[in-house]
Design a protein around this motif. Sequence first.
Motif, PDB file in Angstrom:
ATOM      1  N   PHE A 255       3.673   3.630   7.099  1.00  0.00           N
ATOM      2  CA  PHE A 255       4.654   4.850   7.240  1.00  0.00           C
ATOM      3  C   PHE A 255       3.730   5.968   7.283  1.00  0.00           C
ATOM      4  N   PHE A 256       2.899   6.540   6.122  1.00  0.00           N
ATOM      5  CA  PHE A 256       2.188   7.633   5.850  1.00  0.00           C
ATOM      6  C   PHE A 256       0.859   7.637   6.218  1.00  0.00           C
ATOM      7  N   GLY A 257       0.118   6.594   6.562  1.00  0.00           N
ATOM      8  CA  GLY A 257      -1.115   6.586   6.793  1.00  0.00           C
ATOM      9  C   GLY A 257      -2.145   6.843   5.626  1.00  0.00           C
ATOM     10  N   ALA A 258      -1.740   6.701   4.509  1.00  0.00           N
ATOM     11  CA  ALA A 258      -2.580   6.605   3.268  1.00  0.00           C
ATOM     12  C   ALA A 258      -2.444   5.349   2.290  1.00  0.00           C
ATOM     13  N   ALA A 259      -3.218   4.899   1.766  1.00  0.00           N
ATOM     14  CA  ALA A 259      -2.956   3.922   0.715  1.00  0.00           C
ATOM     15  C   ALA A 259      -2.487   4.510  -0.660  1.00  0.00           C
ATOM     16  N   PRO A 260      -1.626   3.689  -1.333  1.00  0.00           N
ATOM     17  CA  PRO A 260      -1.190   4.557  -2.712  1.00  0.00           C
ATOM     18  C   PRO A 260      -2.303   4.775  -3.522  1.00  0.00           C
ATOM     19  N   PRO A 261      -1.991   5.780  -4.220  1.00  0.00           N
ATOM     20  CA  PRO A 261      -3.190   6.097  -5.334  1.00  0.00           C
ATOM     21  C   PRO A 261      -3.458   4.703  -6.259  1.00  0.00           C
ATOM     22  N   GLU A 262      -4.618   4.453  -6.535  1.00  0.00           N
ATOM     23  CA  GLU A 262      -5.106   3.668  -7.642  1.00  0.00           C
ATOM     24  C   GLU A 262      -4.927   3.994  -8.932  1.00  0.00           C
ATOM     25  N   GLY A 263      -4.881   3.056  -9.911  1.00  0.00           N
ATOM     26  CA  GLY A 263      -4.751   3.428 -11.310  1.00  0.00           C
ATOM     27  C   GLY A 263      -3.452   4.047 -11.638  1.00  0.00           C
ATOM     28  N   ARG A 264      -2.442   4.027 -10.869  1.00  0.00           N
ATOM     29  CA  ARG A 264      -1.345   4.741 -11.309  1.00  0.00           C
ATOM     30  C   ARG A 264      -0.064   3.513 -11.692  1.00  0.00           C
ATOM     31  N   ASP A 265      -0.286   2.378 -11.579  1.00  0.00           N
ATOM     32  CA  ASP A 265       0.847   1.241 -11.496  1.00  0.00           C
ATOM     33  C   ASP A 265       1.627   1.507 -12.710  1.00  0.00           C
ATOM     34  N   ASP A 266       0.914   1.632 -14.053  1.00  0.00           N
ATOM     35  CA  ASP A 266       1.608   1.721 -15.329  1.00  0.00           C
ATOM     36  C   ASP A 266       2.619   2.851 -15.457  1.00  0.00           C
ATOM     37  N   GLU A 267       2.119   4.085 -14.877  1.00  0.00           N
ATOM     38  CA  GLU A 267       2.939   5.166 -14.693  1.00  0.00           C
ATOM     39  C   GLU A 267       4.279   4.949 -13.726  1.00  0.00           C
ATOM     40  N   LEU A 268       3.872   4.198 -12.828  1.00  0.00           N
ATOM     41  CA  LEU A 268       5.064   3.931 -12.089  1.00  0.00           C
ATOM     42  C   LEU A 268       6.050   2.890 -12.512  1.00  0.00           C
TER      43      LEU A 268
END
Length: 275
Positions: A255-268
Motif C-alpha cells: 500500500f505505502f511502499g515501505a516496510a514496517p519499522p523493525e524492532g517495534r513489535d512489542d510496542e505494537l
Amino acid sequence: MSAPSAPPYAEVIGDPIAQSKSPLIHGFWLEALGIAGDYRRAHVKSDGLAAYVAERRDDPDWRGCNVTMPHKAAIMDLVDDPGAVRGTIGAMNTVVRQPDGTLIGTNTDAAGFYAPLAELDLEGAPVVVIGAGGAARAVLFALARANVGPVTILNRSPLKAMGLLATFGLKGDVVALDAPLPPAVLLVNSSSLGMTGQPPLDLDLSPLPAGAIVYDLVYSPLRTGLLQAAEARGLDTVDGLDMLIGQAALAFELFFGAAPPEGRDDELRALLTAG
C-alpha cells in the motif's frame, strides 16, 4: 496553482468490521515511519461489494484494501489476478490499486500465518485444522508447502472440506466439529468460533501430545477459550495477533511502499492488547 493531492489511504473491508484491529496496526506503522497517510475501516456488505470496488477504482488516493469475512472469495470476481491466486489459495485478502486504476488481488494470509511456524520442521507432521473458509484456504496452502500430513479438518460441511484437501493435494480426513481430535502436532482454528459474538469452540484437547502447538487465528478476544484450554494443559500456543501482524506487514508495504519499522513489535502488541 493546482490543489495539493490528498494523503494516500487504504482500508479494511468486511461485514462486520468494527472489531478489526488493522487500523491500529497500519496507523502505528504510518506514524512510526512519518508517512502522511491513513488507514480506515469500511463496512461493506455483500450486496455492496461490487459498488465499493467500482467507486474506489476511480479514486487515485486509494491505495487498496485488506479484505476480511465474508468477501475473500467474492472479491476475486472483481479484480485482476496476475499471481493466479484463484487457482492456488482460492481466496484474496489484499487488493492493491495501480496508478492506472487496475486493481490487483493477492493473498498475504498464507505467509502471515506461517511466519510463527517457519523455524519448525513440520514435514510429515499430523495437523488438525478447524474450519473450511477463506482463512482455512490460506492455512492449508501454507501447510501443503511445508509437506505436513495427514491433515484432519473439522467442519460443519464435510463435502466442502474434502474438496479443500483435494485442492491442496493433502492427505487426511474430514470429521464433524464434535468429533474427537486425533493426536496432532499442530492444531489450527481457522474458523470464527470463539470470536466475540460467535459461538464458543469447545474441544477436548486431551488427545494432543505434550509439545503440541495450538494456534488460534481469532484475535478478539486475544486469549480465546481454546488458547486458555491449551495453556492449562501446558501446550505451546500462538495467538491471532501473530498472523494478523504478519499479513498486515506484507500488505502495508504494497500500500505505502515501505516496510514496517523493525524492532517495534512489542510496542505494537501492547497497543493492540490495551483495554
